[in-house]
Scaffold this motif. Structure first.
Motif, PDB file in Angstrom:
ATOM      1  N   ARG A 242       0.870  -1.177   0.000  1.00  0.00           N
ATOM      2  CA  ARG A 242       0.000   0.000   0.000  1.00  0.00           C
ATOM      3  C   ARG A 242       0.906   1.226   0.000  1.00  0.00           C
ATOM      4  O   ARG A 242       2.129   1.122   0.102  1.00  0.00           O
ATOM      5  CB  ARG A 242      -0.893   0.028   1.250  1.00  0.00           C
ATOM      6  N   SER A 243       0.306   2.385  -0.107  1.00  0.00           N
ATOM      7  CA  SER A 243       1.090   3.611  -0.021  1.00  0.00           C
ATOM      8  C   SER A 243       1.636   3.776   1.393  1.00  0.00           C
ATOM      9  O   SER A 243       0.992   3.397   2.372  1.00  0.00           O
ATOM     10  CB  SER A 243       0.217   4.819  -0.389  1.00  0.00           C
ATOM     11  N   TRP A 244       2.797   4.359   1.492  1.00  0.00           N
ATOM     12  CA  TRP A 244       3.408   4.546   2.798  1.00  0.00           C
ATOM     13  C   TRP A 244       2.649   5.618   3.568  1.00  0.00           C
ATOM     14  O   TRP A 244       2.406   6.724   3.077  1.00  0.00           O
ATOM     15  CB  TRP A 244       4.864   4.971   2.653  1.00  0.00           C
ATOM     16  N   GLY A 245       2.288   5.290   4.783  1.00  0.00           N
ATOM     17  CA  GLY A 245       1.591   6.248   5.627  1.00  0.00           C
ATOM     18  C   GLY A 245       2.545   6.941   6.581  1.00  0.00           C
ATOM     19  O   GLY A 245       3.663   6.487   6.829  1.00  0.00           O
ATOM     20  N   ARG A 246       2.104   8.025   7.130  1.00  0.00           N
ATOM     21  CA  ARG A 246       2.899   8.779   8.094  1.00  0.00           C
ATOM     22  C   ARG A 246       2.037   9.059   9.316  1.00  0.00           C
ATOM     23  O   ARG A 246       0.991   9.692   9.206  1.00  0.00           O
ATOM     24  CB  ARG A 246       3.403  10.098   7.490  1.00  0.00           C
ATOM     25  N   GLN A 247       2.495   8.587  10.449  1.00  0.00           N
ATOM     26  CA  GLN A 247       1.760   8.801  11.682  1.00  0.00           C
ATOM     27  C   GLN A 247       2.139  10.156  12.244  1.00  0.00           C
ATOM     28  O   GLN A 247       3.318  10.473  12.401  1.00  0.00           O
ATOM     29  CB  GLN A 247       2.081   7.682  12.676  1.00  0.00           C
ATOM     30  N   ALA A 248       1.147  10.953  12.548  1.00  0.00           N
ATOM     31  CA  ALA A 248       1.384  12.315  13.018  1.00  0.00           C
ATOM     32  C   ALA A 248       0.537  12.585  14.247  1.00  0.00           C
ATOM     33  O   ALA A 248      -0.476  13.294  14.177  1.00  0.00           O
ATOM     34  CB  ALA A 248       1.069  13.326  11.910  1.00  0.00           C
ATOM     35  N   PRO A 249       0.895  12.028  15.396  1.00  0.00           N
ATOM     36  CA  PRO A 249       0.138  12.322  16.618  1.00  0.00           C
ATOM     37  C   PRO A 249       0.292  13.785  17.014  1.00  0.00           C
ATOM     38  O   PRO A 249       1.359  14.384  16.836  1.00  0.00           O
ATOM     39  CB  PRO A 249       0.763  11.386  17.652  1.00  0.00           C
ATOM     40  N   ALA A 478       1.926  21.689  19.906  1.00  0.00           N
ATOM     41  CA  ALA A 478       0.655  22.392  19.739  1.00  0.00           C
ATOM     42  C   ALA A 478      -0.192  21.652  18.712  1.00  0.00           C
ATOM     43  O   ALA A 478       0.138  20.554  18.274  1.00  0.00           O
ATOM     44  CB  ALA A 478       0.896  23.835  19.303  1.00  0.00           C
ATOM     45  N   GLY A 479      -1.297  22.302  18.336  1.00  0.00           N
ATOM     46  CA  GLY A 479      -2.217  21.677  17.376  1.00  0.00           C
ATOM     47  C   GLY A 479      -1.668  21.685  15.959  1.00  0.00           C
ATOM     48  O   GLY A 479      -0.653  22.298  15.646  1.00  0.00           O
ATOM     49  N   VAL A 480      -2.359  20.999  15.115  1.00  0.00           N
ATOM     50  CA  VAL A 480      -1.978  20.880  13.707  1.00  0.00           C
ATOM     51  C   VAL A 480      -2.524  22.079  12.934  1.00  0.00           C
ATOM     52  O   VAL A 480      -3.652  22.501  13.140  1.00  0.00           O
ATOM     53  CB  VAL A 480      -2.511  19.562  13.111  1.00  0.00           C
ATOM     54  N   ALA A 481      -1.713  22.636  12.037  1.00  0.00           N
ATOM     55  CA  ALA A 481      -2.155  23.791  11.239  1.00  0.00           C
ATOM     56  C   ALA A 481      -3.238  23.383  10.256  1.00  0.00           C
ATOM     57  O   ALA A 481      -3.160  22.323   9.648  1.00  0.00           O
ATOM     58  CB  ALA A 481      -0.960  24.371  10.475  1.00  0.00           C
ATOM     59  N   PRO A 482      -4.282  24.223  10.064  1.00  0.00           N
ATOM     60  CA  PRO A 482      -5.347  23.876   9.107  1.00  0.00           C
ATOM     61  C   PRO A 482      -4.860  23.987   7.667  1.00  0.00           C
ATOM     62  O   PRO A 482      -3.958  24.761   7.357  1.00  0.00           O
ATOM     63  CB  PRO A 482      -6.433  24.923   9.389  1.00  0.00           C
ATOM     64  N   ALA A 569       4.909  18.760   4.156  1.00  0.00           N
ATOM     65  CA  ALA A 569       4.093  19.953   3.949  1.00  0.00           C
ATOM     66  C   ALA A 569       3.390  20.409   5.211  1.00  0.00           C
ATOM     67  O   ALA A 569       3.163  21.600   5.414  1.00  0.00           O
ATOM     68  CB  ALA A 569       3.066  19.701   2.848  1.00  0.00           C
ATOM     69  N   ARG A 570       3.016  19.475   6.056  1.00  0.00           N
ATOM     70  CA  ARG A 570       2.272  19.849   7.248  1.00  0.00           C
ATOM     71  C   ARG A 570       3.124  20.547   8.298  1.00  0.00           C
ATOM     72  O   ARG A 570       2.605  21.027   9.296  1.00  0.00           O
ATOM     73  CB  ARG A 570       1.633  18.599   7.852  1.00  0.00           C
ATOM     74  N   GLN A 571       4.429  20.582   8.100  1.00  0.00           N
ATOM     75  CA  GLN A 571       5.289  21.311   9.019  1.00  0.00           C
ATOM     76  C   GLN A 571       5.612  22.711   8.514  1.00  0.00           C
ATOM     77  O   GLN A 571       6.384  23.422   9.136  1.00  0.00           O
ATOM     78  CB  GLN A 571       6.585  20.531   9.243  1.00  0.00           C
ATOM     79  N   LEU A 572       5.028  23.099   7.409  1.00  0.00           N
ATOM     80  CA  LEU A 572       5.270  24.421   6.854  1.00  0.00           C
ATOM     81  C   LEU A 572       4.484  25.484   7.621  1.00  0.00           C
ATOM     82  O   LEU A 572       3.384  25.241   8.100  1.00  0.00           O
ATOM     83  CB  LEU A 572       4.860  24.455   5.385  1.00  0.00           C
ATOM     84  N   VAL A 573       5.055  26.695   7.676  1.00  0.00           N
ATOM     85  CA  VAL A 573       4.308  27.802   8.270  1.00  0.00           C
ATOM     86  C   VAL A 573       3.304  28.377   7.272  1.00  0.00           C
ATOM     87  O   VAL A 573       2.380  29.082   7.668  1.00  0.00           O
ATOM     88  CB  VAL A 573       5.268  28.901   8.743  1.00  0.00           C
ATOM     89  N   GLN A 632       1.373  29.788  14.769  1.00  0.00           N
ATOM     90  CA  GLN A 632       1.447  29.310  16.129  1.00  0.00           C
ATOM     91  C   GLN A 632       1.166  27.837  16.258  1.00  0.00           C
ATOM     92  O   GLN A 632       1.179  27.311  17.344  1.00  0.00           O
ATOM     93  CB  GLN A 632       0.448  30.077  17.004  1.00  0.00           C
ATOM     94  N   GLN A 633       0.906  27.149  15.141  1.00  0.00           N
ATOM     95  CA  GLN A 633       0.589  25.739  15.227  1.00  0.00           C
ATOM     96  C   GLN A 633       1.752  24.907  14.734  1.00  0.00           C
ATOM     97  O   GLN A 633       2.578  25.342  13.948  1.00  0.00           O
ATOM     98  CB  GLN A 633      -0.657  25.424  14.396  1.00  0.00           C
ATOM     99  N   MET A 634       1.787  23.691  15.197  1.00  0.00           N
ATOM    100  CA  MET A 634       2.923  22.798  14.900  1.00  0.00           C
ATOM    101  C   MET A 634       2.415  21.463  14.453  1.00  0.00           C
ATOM    102  O   MET A 634       1.490  20.930  15.048  1.00  0.00           O
ATOM    103  CB  MET A 634       3.808  22.653  16.139  1.00  0.00           C
TER     104      MET A 634
END
Length: 670
Positions: A242-249, A478-482, A569-573, A632-634
């Motif tokens: 399957r496609s590789w997943g990434r766990q992001a708690p 902190a929370g995940v950026a939208p 991408a989810r770690q971008l400001v 302010q989100q991470m």
């Protein structure tokens, strides 16, 4: 392309409607069942997934708008030449003519189409490029239907199949032969081809030429390495199908991984023999904090795994017998190996106590036995079992073990090395420490060194250049950026973007030094597209130079676009442009660094506080095009970091003179 006009009938929001009026950007819809009038903005109607017109829109498709970019020079020139002459027949003037140009008498639109075609045939014959009447009629019909794309020779854009005209049963035999190489000793391709020839002859199948067989075999191999190193082949076979997943708690304790591995050090057993210890660790993925670590001789048992849960939620000083064990180890170990009580307790006090919510384990008897399961049930912890023989389901703790070996174990007397190739002459003779001593050393190292060492997988958007330590990550998580919503029509927008050609690797797509991936790419990993030159088997990629968060892969086999997102991408400001990426690479090059994890930090730095004039201009262009994302989100860290390979400053260096015969070592932070 979606469109809506006055008096159109359509389906919307599970009902049938008719457009009865328009007021600016709003439409008045009349419900055909209840006669109720509803006002809906045009943009909202066209963007809604439930919108379906009763009759297709009259606008042409933009599917082949960029077809000329996919052709080689000769094919492109041929299509442009046909376009000029067909356009003149249909519209009276060549395509490059300026607005208001008067057609020549032969191609005046008041003439019949048959007369204009006859004039064009005569013109082509006079210039030495004759064309038949039926051929020109066919080109005109194709141009009216598909535009310039209809003038391209279909043989040039038709993808080639993997096996061509080879009997599918022969291809199936080749596929089975490649799949069967997983556990065999490595052979050559000729062995596989000869075996398939024998099987095909037994079944009465026609086998193609040897060249064709080798070509098909190489296409089937993909990234499985059936004829390479056996260890690599088995490792590749362990990848999930399957496609590789990434766990992001998003919070500490949300996801904890537990696993065991033999520690690469020989320890002294109570009976005077030496053996390797078994290390069991519970690792919090969000902060990379080891909640607890237990060393046991030979192999971990189910009860040890249950104790691990208790230790994970209990500070070391509160664990019965720990102070006494530490004091004893300090008294028998060489001076300086273990610091004083104040330093030890200060390091332990800074280490967070994290209560697990969900634990991922493998299917070993240790973790699926009644003891461990009952402990998880008692502590109200959900238990997730990894797939059989799939270490990629627990990538973070597997990397943690490598960090322990490079940062801790290799400095101990009796270190065995990761394999026999790197093993010393007699590690057992060098063994100098008991299991309890190594346990206390490991507890102190995890609290004092590991928890205060920066990890490249822990980043905060507010500090893009700083690698956080596990203690800092625990304090700042902190929370995940939208995500930013996209309102444009997807297919039309993508069709007008710049084009590149790339291969789809097992890890995704390498584009401008970034790795892009998507679940839908799984079936095409390592598979050639089959497209002719200039693609040469690569896949068509579309990208927006002002929004490089995602790229778009053309799936010509299913007629769709696949959106692949940058894995970080989810770690971008915020969204970034190609200019920002180029400036970040130059900044890394000026400092003599190698682009890698630093690339994300530099992109975030330029987006938040660009330093140079060039970087400020690049960030300004990106900000003027794309709205920013709150800083302010991470995002939860990626499965990297803590590998013990980055250069760090040692926090302590103690010369060790073991009480038993062993080599001199230095216990350093790696």
């Amino acid at each position: 392309m979606r469109s809506v006009r006055l008096f159109d009938f359509l389906q919307f929001d599970s009902a049938s409607w008719q457009v009865v009026a328009q007021d600016g950007t709003e439409l008045a819809l009349k419900n055909l069942a209840t006669n109720r009038i509803r006002r809906v903005p045009v943009a909202e109607l066209l963007a809604d997934d439930s919108y379906l017109p009763d009759s297709p829109g009259g606008f042409p498709s933009l599917e082949g708008a960029a077809v000329l970019e996919t052709l080689d020079t000769d094919a492109r020139d041929r299509a442009q030449w046909l376009h000029r002459h067909v356009h003149e027949v249909v519209y009276g003037i060549p395509p490059e003519a300026a607005a208001g140009t008067v057609p020549t008498p032969d191609y005046d639109l008041r003439n019949r189409l048959q007369d204009r075609i006859a004039a064009k045939l005569a013109e082509l014959a006079a210039t030495g490029t004759p064309m038949g009447e039926r051929t020109l009629f066919r080109h005109i019909a194709a141009y009216r239907k598909d535009g310039v794309a209809g003038l391209v020779d279909g043989r040039l854009i038709r993808p080639a199949s993997m096996s061509g005209r080879t009997d599918p049963r022969v291809v199936a035999l080749l596929e089975a032969e490649v799949s069967g190489q997983r556990n065999l000793s490595t052979g050559t391709r000729s062995r596989a081809v000869n075996r398939v020839r024998v099987l095909a002859a037994q079944q009465g199948l026609t086998v193609p030429s040897e060249t064709t067989m080798y070509r098909i075999l190489r296409r089937i191999e993909r990234s499985r390495h059936p004829f390479g190193d056996a260890t690599t082949r088995r490792t590749q076979a362990n990848r999930p199908d399957r496609s590789w997943g990434r766990q992001a708690p998003s919070r500490p304790g949300e996801l904890v991984e537990i696993d065991s591995t033999p520690l690469d050090v020989m320890v002294l057993c109570p009976d005077g023999t030496t053996s390797r210890a078994d290390l069991t660790v519970a690792l919090d993925v969000a902060t990379r904090t080891p909640l607890a670590a237990i060393l046991r001789p030979v192999a971990t048992k189910g009860v040890d795994a249950a104790i691990l849960l208790a230790r994970a939620m209990t500070p070391l000083p509160m664990q019965p017998g720990w102070d006494a064990s530490l004091s004893y180890s300090r008294s028998v170990l060489p001076q300086g190996m273990l610091p004083g009580n104040e330093d030890v307790h200060a390091s332990i006090a800074a280490k967070p106590i994290i209560v697990p919510e969900s634990i991922t384990v493998d299917r070993g008897k240790v973790f699926i036995g009644s003891t461990f399961t009952a402990a998880c049930e008692r502590l109200q912890i959900s238990l997730t079992k990894a797939a059989p023989r799939t270490p990629t389901d627990k990538p973070h703790i597997e990397r943690f073990f490598a960090g322990v070996n490079s940062g801790f174990t290799q400095y101990l007397a009796g270190y065995t090395g990761p394999n026999v190739v790197r093993r010393g002459k007699d590690p057992a003779a060098e063994a100098a420490f008991t299991l309890a001593e190594v346990q206390n050393l490991l507890d102190w190292w995890l609290a004092a060194v590991w928890q205060n060492r920066p990890h490249t997988g822990l980043r905060h958007p507010a500090m893009p250049k700083k690698d956080l330590t596990p203690n800092e990550a625990f304090a700042s998580l902190a929370g995940v950026a939208p995500q930013i919503p996209v309102t444009l029509t997807r297919e039309d927008y993508i069709a007008l973007l710049p084009l590149e050609w790339r291969t789809i690797q097992p890890y995704g797509i390498n584009f401008e030094g970034l790795t892009y991936d998507a679940d839908s790419l799984h079936e095409y990993r390592g598979v050639p597209s089959g497209l002719p030159l200039p693609a040469n088997g690569r896949w068509e990629i579309r990208y927006d130079p002002y929004r490089l968060r995602s790229i778009y892969v053309r799936d010509h086999r299913k007629g769709r676009w696949i959106e692949a997102e940058w894995t970080l991408a989810r770690q971008l400001v915020g969204p970034f442009s190609l200019d920002v990426l180029t400036a970040a690479k130059k900044a890394i090059g000026r400092r003599g660094q190698v682009p890698g994890n630093e690339l994300l930090a530099n992109v975030n730095r330029i987006m938040t506080a660009p330093a140079s004039r060039t970087e400020r201009q690049a960030a300004g262009r990106a900000a003027a095009t794309v709205p920013a994302v709150p800083e302010q989100q991470m995002e939860a860290p990626t499965p990297t970091g803590g590998d013990g390979q980055d250069p760090v400053t040692p926090i302590e260096a103690a010369s060790i003179r073991p009480r038993r015969k062993a080599r001199r070592i230095d216990l350093l932070e790696d």
